[in-house]
Scaffold this motif. Structure first.
Motif, PDB file in Angstrom:
ATOM      1  N   TRP A 138       1.156  -1.269  -0.092  1.00  0.00           N
ATOM      2  CA  TRP A 138       0.197   0.322   0.145  1.00  0.00           C
ATOM      3  C   TRP A 138       0.760   1.451  -0.211  1.00  0.00           C
ATOM      4  O   TRP A 138       2.031   1.230   0.309  1.00  0.00           O
ATOM      5  N   ILE A 139       0.283   2.272  -0.937  1.00  0.00           N
ATOM      6  CA  ILE A 139       0.549   3.382  -0.725  1.00  0.00           C
ATOM      7  C   ILE A 139       0.046   5.358  -0.311  1.00  0.00           C
ATOM      8  O   ILE A 139      -0.810   4.366  -1.185  1.00  0.00           O
ATOM      9  N   PRO A 140      -0.046   6.170  -0.658  1.00  0.00           N
ATOM     10  CA  PRO A 140      -0.496   6.681  -0.137  1.00  0.00           C
ATOM     11  C   PRO A 140      -1.092   7.527  -1.583  1.00  0.00           C
ATOM     12  O   PRO A 140      -0.685   7.252  -1.892  1.00  0.00           O
ATOM     13  N   VAL A 141      -1.951   7.601  -1.662  1.00  0.00           N
ATOM     14  CA  VAL A 141      -2.227   8.559  -2.975  1.00  0.00           C
ATOM     15  C   VAL A 141      -1.266   9.650  -3.268  1.00  0.00           C
ATOM     16  O   VAL A 141      -0.600   9.818  -4.191  1.00  0.00           O
ATOM     17  N   GLY A 142      -1.001  10.878  -2.241  1.00  0.00           N
ATOM     18  CA  GLY A 142      -0.913  11.435  -1.687  1.00  0.00           C
ATOM     19  C   GLY A 142       0.953  11.001  -2.167  1.00  0.00           C
ATOM     20  O   GLY A 142       1.789  12.852  -2.396  1.00  0.00           O
ATOM     21  N   GLN A 143       0.908  10.422  -2.313  1.00  0.00           N
ATOM     22  CA  GLN A 143       2.687  10.282  -2.761  1.00  0.00           C
ATOM     23  C   GLN A 143       3.069  10.040  -4.031  1.00  0.00           C
ATOM     24  O   GLN A 143       4.026   8.783  -4.451  1.00  0.00           O
ATOM     25  N   LEU A 144       2.093   9.717  -4.607  1.00  0.00           N
ATOM     26  CA  LEU A 144       2.411   9.536  -6.175  1.00  0.00           C
ATOM     27  C   LEU A 144       1.451  10.157  -7.483  1.00  0.00           C
ATOM     28  O   LEU A 144       1.156  11.691  -6.652  1.00  0.00           O
ATOM     29  N   ARG A 145       2.070  10.217  -7.949  1.00  0.00           N
ATOM     30  CA  ARG A 145       1.280  11.021  -9.656  1.00  0.00           C
ATOM     31  C   ARG A 145       1.520  10.392 -10.220  1.00  0.00           C
ATOM     32  O   ARG A 145       1.817   9.323 -10.997  1.00  0.00           O
ATOM     33  N   ILE A 146      -0.346  10.807 -10.275  1.00  0.00           N
ATOM     34  CA  ILE A 146      -1.120   9.363 -10.782  1.00  0.00           C
ATOM     35  C   ILE A 146      -2.029  10.635 -12.724  1.00  0.00           C
ATOM     36  O   ILE A 146      -2.338  11.587 -11.937  1.00  0.00           O
ATOM     37  N   TYR A 147      -1.964   9.479 -13.248  1.00  0.00           N
ATOM     38  CA  TYR A 147      -2.753  10.506 -14.586  1.00  0.00           C
ATOM     39  C   TYR A 147      -3.531   9.295 -14.942  1.00  0.00           C
ATOM     40  O   TYR A 147      -4.534   9.734 -16.137  1.00  0.00           O
ATOM     41  N   ASN A 148      -4.708   8.790 -14.227  1.00  0.00           N
ATOM     42  CA  ASN A 148      -5.921   8.031 -14.563  1.00  0.00           C
ATOM     43  C   ASN A 148      -6.267   8.349 -13.081  1.00  0.00           C
ATOM     44  O   ASN A 148      -6.119   8.860 -11.684  1.00  0.00           O
ATOM     45  N   ASP A 149      -8.230   8.337 -14.049  1.00  0.00           N
ATOM     46  CA  ASP A 149      -8.874   7.603 -12.788  1.00  0.00           C
ATOM     47  C   ASP A 149      -8.797   7.113 -11.512  1.00  0.00           C
ATOM     48  O   ASP A 149      -9.139   6.118 -11.678  1.00  0.00           O
ATOM     49  N   VAL A 150      -8.199   7.422 -10.058  1.00  0.00           N
ATOM     50  CA  VAL A 150      -8.738   6.380  -9.116  1.00  0.00           C
ATOM     51  C   VAL A 150      -9.357   5.405  -8.840  1.00  0.00           C
ATOM     52  O   VAL A 150      -9.701   3.543  -8.083  1.00  0.00           O
ATOM     53  N   THR A 151     -10.568   6.099  -9.101  1.00  0.00           N
ATOM     54  CA  THR A 151     -11.870   5.508  -9.228  1.00  0.00           C
ATOM     55  C   THR A 151     -12.218   4.141  -9.798  1.00  0.00           C
ATOM     56  O   THR A 151     -13.002   3.829  -9.166  1.00  0.00           O
ATOM     57  N   LEU A 152     -11.522   4.099 -10.536  1.00  0.00           N
ATOM     58  CA  LEU A 152     -11.997   2.967 -11.964  1.00  0.00           C
ATOM     59  C   LEU A 152     -11.014   1.985 -11.047  1.00  0.00           C
ATOM     60  O   LEU A 152     -11.305   0.839 -11.282  1.00  0.00           O
TER      61      LEU A 152
END
Length: 602
Positions: free
Chosen positions: A168-182
Motif C-alpha cells: 500500500w502507498i498513499p495517493v498523495g505520494q504518487l503522480r497519477i495520470y488516471n482516474d483512481v476511482t476506476l
C-alpha cells in the motif's frame, strides 16, 4: 373385460400422480422433491411411477404385474411418504431442465501506472501510516496500481515489479495520470509480501563498476544520521557520487574497507545496487568489524563532480523581453549582449545566437542572429510574433514558430432566434505555424505542421523536427507529413538531445511544472525532477537545455525561493547548482508559458 378395467385404473393412477407432481413442483420452484419422479422422455420402456406398486406393463411382458386395489384420495394422501421417510431411489431419474446461475466471470486485473513523487517513500503492509514498512522506493520509480481503498486515499501497488507482491502507498505520494476511482476497491489485508529477487534483465548496472559483496552471515544494518549523505563509487571522497541517502534511511551493510571508516551498503533494495558511505554518519546495528573487507575497482577522480567538468557557454535570458547574457559554463566571462529579445538559441559551434523580437521595441519584429565574435546583429526573416528559434545541427538553418491566422483578439458573437438575441465574447485563439529559414541565403519555406505548433527542436540527424502541437508532441520533416508522438496536452517545450535517443520536456501540472524525459519514439516517459513533500509548495523546474555532449541537462528551478540554474544527469541524478555563487546582476523570472530562457552550446 377385467383386463381392460385394470388398464384403465392403471392409467388413471399414472395421470393423477403426474398431475400431483406438477402441482407440487410448480409452487416450490427449483426445489427437487424426492417423492416426485420427473417424467422422462418417451421411450419403448415406460418411466417408473412414484410408487413401486403402480408399474405400467408393456405388451412384451408375459405376466402382468399385480395391481393393488385402487386407493381412495384420502387413503392415498395418508399413505404418501414424507421426505424423511422416502428412501433414495435406486434409479437416478432424469432431472427436468432447471435454470442454473451463470458463473461469475473472473474480473480483469485493472492496473494503472504512477510515478513515485518524493525522493524516497515507504510502502506499507496496510493502508495506515503506522503500518509495517514493506519496502522503500525512490522518486521517479514507476509502480502499477491494482486496487484502492474507499475513499481512494490509498492504492495497492505491485511490488516488487512484475511479481505477485502487493503493498500500500498513499495517493498523495504518487503522480497519477488516471482516474483512481476506476480501480477496484480491495480489502485492507490484500498486501502480499514478496522478497525482491533481481534478475539479470532488470538489474540496474551502476555507472561505475562495483564489486558485488556477499551479505555477511550476521545481517548488519545502518541508519543514516546525516541530513544528506553521499553514496560514492569507492571508499573515498575522491570517488564519484552515484546516489544520495537521507536522514533516517535504513540500508544493508555488506562490506567495509580495511580500516572500517567506509561501509559498502545496498542503497537500493529493489535493484540491490551497492555503493560506499562514510561510516561516521551511519549508526550500525552491530560490530562493523563483522562485515567482510571489500574493495572497489573504480578509479578515483574519473568522473568526480566539480565545476571543471562543465564546458562550453550558455545564453541566459532574464525574462521574455529582458536582458540577454552570455557566460562560460564554469562561471567566467559573463557579459550582457542585448536586451528586448525572446527565446535565445546558441548555434552548435557557439559563435552565433538567434532570438526573436516582437513589436514595441526599436527594431521590427522577426528572427534575428547575432555574431558573438563581433556583436553584429541582423534580421534573417521578418514575420509576425515569432518564437523559439532552433538551429539545425550543421548551424545553417533555423526553424521557429510564428503566428499566422486564427483569432488574434476578442470577438463578439451575436445570435438571434426570432425576437430573442444573445451575445457572447470569444477570447483570442490564434494559429501558430512553423517556418524554416536559411541563414546564409535568407530563403524561407513553410514546415508541414498543425494549426497550433510551438517550440520546435531539431533532431541530431538534421531531418526530423519535434514540436508541441494542438494534441501533444508531433514530429515532422521539411517534406512532411506531421505525425503524433504523444497525445498529452500537459507536455510542453520538447528539446532533442544532441546525442540522440532522448527528448527532454516540461510536464505542466495544475500547481507546478517538472522536467521529464522520454525516448525519441515517445516511449519510456519518466520524471527527472519531483516535488519535495516537505516543502510548503511544489517547486517549478522548467526550460531544459542539453549540454553539447548530451551528458547533462541545465534547467531553471525555483526550489529555493528564487529562480536558479541547475544541472543534472539525463536520469535525474546529481542535481546541483551550475553557478553556486550566482551570477552578479542576473535575476531570472520565468512566467511558465513555455518560454525558453536557457541555451547551452560549445
Amino acid at each position: 373385460m377385467k383386463r381392460v378395467i385394470l388398464l384403465v385404473v392403471i392409467a388413471l393412477v399414472v395421470i393423477i400422480g403426474a398431475l400431483t407432481g406438477l402441482y407440487l413442483y410448480g409452487p416450490l420452484g427449483a426445489l427437487s422433491l424426492p417423492w416426485i419422479t420427473p417424467t422422462a422422455a418417451p421411450t419403448d420402456t415406460p418411466a417408473p411411477t412414484p410408487t413401486a406398486a403402480a408399474v405400467a406393463p408393456t405388451q412384451e411382458q408375459a405376466t402382468p404385474t399385480p395391481i393393488e386395489p385402487t386407493p381412495t384420495r384420502a387413503s392415498r394422501e395418508a399413505e404418501t411418504p414424507t421426505m424423511e421417510a422416502m428412501p433414495t431411489p435406486t434409479e437416478a431419474p432424469t432431472q427436468p431442465p432447471m435454470l442454473r446461475p451463470r458463473p461469475t466471470p473472473t474480473p480483469l486485473l485493472i492496473r494503472f501506472k504512477a510515478f513515485v513523487a518524493p525522493l524516497r517513500t515507504e510502502l506499507k503492509a496496510e493502508p495506515r501510516l503506522d503500518a509495517d514498512v514493506v519496502a522503500m522506493v525512490r522518486g521517479g520509480q514507476v509502480l502499477d496500481m491494482v486496487g484502492r481503498t474507499e475513499p481512494p486515499t490509498w492504492v495497492l501497488v505491485i511490488y516488487p515489479p512484475d511479481s505477485e507482491g502487493r503493498a500500500w502507498i498513499p495517493v498523495g505520494q504518487l503522480r497519477i495520470y488516471n482516474d483512481v476511482t476506476l480501480l477496484p476497491v480491495v480489502e485492507e489485508a490484500a498486501a502480499v509480501l514478496v522478497t525482491a529477487t533481481p534478475t539479470p534483465e532488470t538489474t540496474v548496472t551502476p555507472v561505475v563498476t562495483q564489486p558485488v559483496a556477499t551479505r555477511p552471515p550476521i545481517a548488519l544494518t545502518a541508519r543514516i544520521t546525516a541530513d544528506v549523505l553521499n553514496v560514492r563509487a569507492g571508499p573515498s571522497t575522491e570517488y564519484a557520487i552515484i546516489s544520495k541517502l537521507r536522514n533516517g534511511d535504513q540500508v544493508q551493510v555488506v562490506g567495509r574497507n580495511e580500516e572500517g571508516t567506509w561501509l559498502l551498503v545496498i542503497y537500493d533494495e529493489a535493484t540491490e545496487a551497492q555503493g560506499w558511505i562514510f561510516a561516521q554518519y551511519a549508526d550500525v546495528s552491530g560490530d562493523v568489524q563483522e562485515a567482510p573487507v571489500a574493495t572497489s575497482t573504480a578509479q578515483p577522480g574519473l568522473v568526480r563532480p566539480g565545476r571543471s567538468r562543465f564546458t562550453g557557454r550558455l545564453a541566459i535570458l532574464t525574462r521574455s523581453g529582458g536582458d540577454l547574457y552570455i557566460v562560460n559554463a564554469d562561471g567566467s566571462g559573463l557579459r550582457k549582449v542585448t536586451t528586448g529579445v525572446l527565446d535565445p538559441a546558441l548555434s552548435p559551434d557557439g559563435t552565433h545566437v538567434a532570438y526573436a523580437r516582437w513589436p514595441g521595441g526599436p527594431d521590427p519584429e522577426g528572427i534575428y542572429v547575432r555574431d558573438l565574435t563581433n556583436d553584429n546583429e541582423w534580421r534573417v526573416w521578418g514575420t509576425h510574433l515569432p518564437r523559439t528559434p532552433d538551429w539545425s545541427p550543421d548551424g545553417r538553418y533555423l526553424v521557429f514558430s510564428f503566428q499566422k491566422g486564427g483569432r488574434e483578439g476578442y470577438e463578439e458573437v451575436r445570435r438571434c432566434w426570432g425576437p430573442f438575441c444573445f451575445s457572447h465574447t470569444l477570447g483570442p485563439s490564434p494559429n501558430w505555424r512553423l517556418g524554416h529559414v536559411d541563414t546564409w541565403t535568407g530563403e524561407y519555406r513553410d514546415v508541414p505542421s498543425l494549426l497550433y505548433s510551438r517550440n520546435p527542436s531539431w533532431a541530431p540527424d538534421g531531418q526530423r523536427i519535434v514540436y508541441r502541437g494542438d494534441r501533444g508532441f508531433e514530429v515532422t520533416t521539411l517534406s512532411g507529413p506531421s505525425r503524433a508522438l504523444t497525445k498529452n496536452l500537459n507536455h510542453e517545450n520538447p528539446v532533442w538531445s544532441p546525442a540522440g535517443g532522448l527528448i527532454a520536456f516540461e510536464y505542466k501540472f495544475n500547481d507546478h511544472a517538472d522536467i521529464f524525459v522520454m525516448n525519441e519514439d515517445g516511449t519510456g516517459i519518466r520524471p527527472l525532477t519531483v516535488p519535495d513533500l516537505l516543502s510548503e509548495r511544489p517547486a517549478n523546474n522548467v526550460s531544459p537545455t542539453w549540454s553539447p555532449d548530451g551528458q547533462w541537462i541545465a534547467f531553471l528551478t525555483d526550489r529555493n525561493g528564487q529562480w536558479e540554474i541547475y544541472v543534472m544527469r539525463p536520469d535525474g541524478s546529481e542535481q546541483q547548482p551550475l553557478f553556486p555563487d550566482g551570477l552578479p546582476g542576473v535575476t531570472i523570472q520565468h512566467q511558465l508559458v513555455g518560454e525558453r530562457l536557457l541555451s547551452w552550446s560549445r
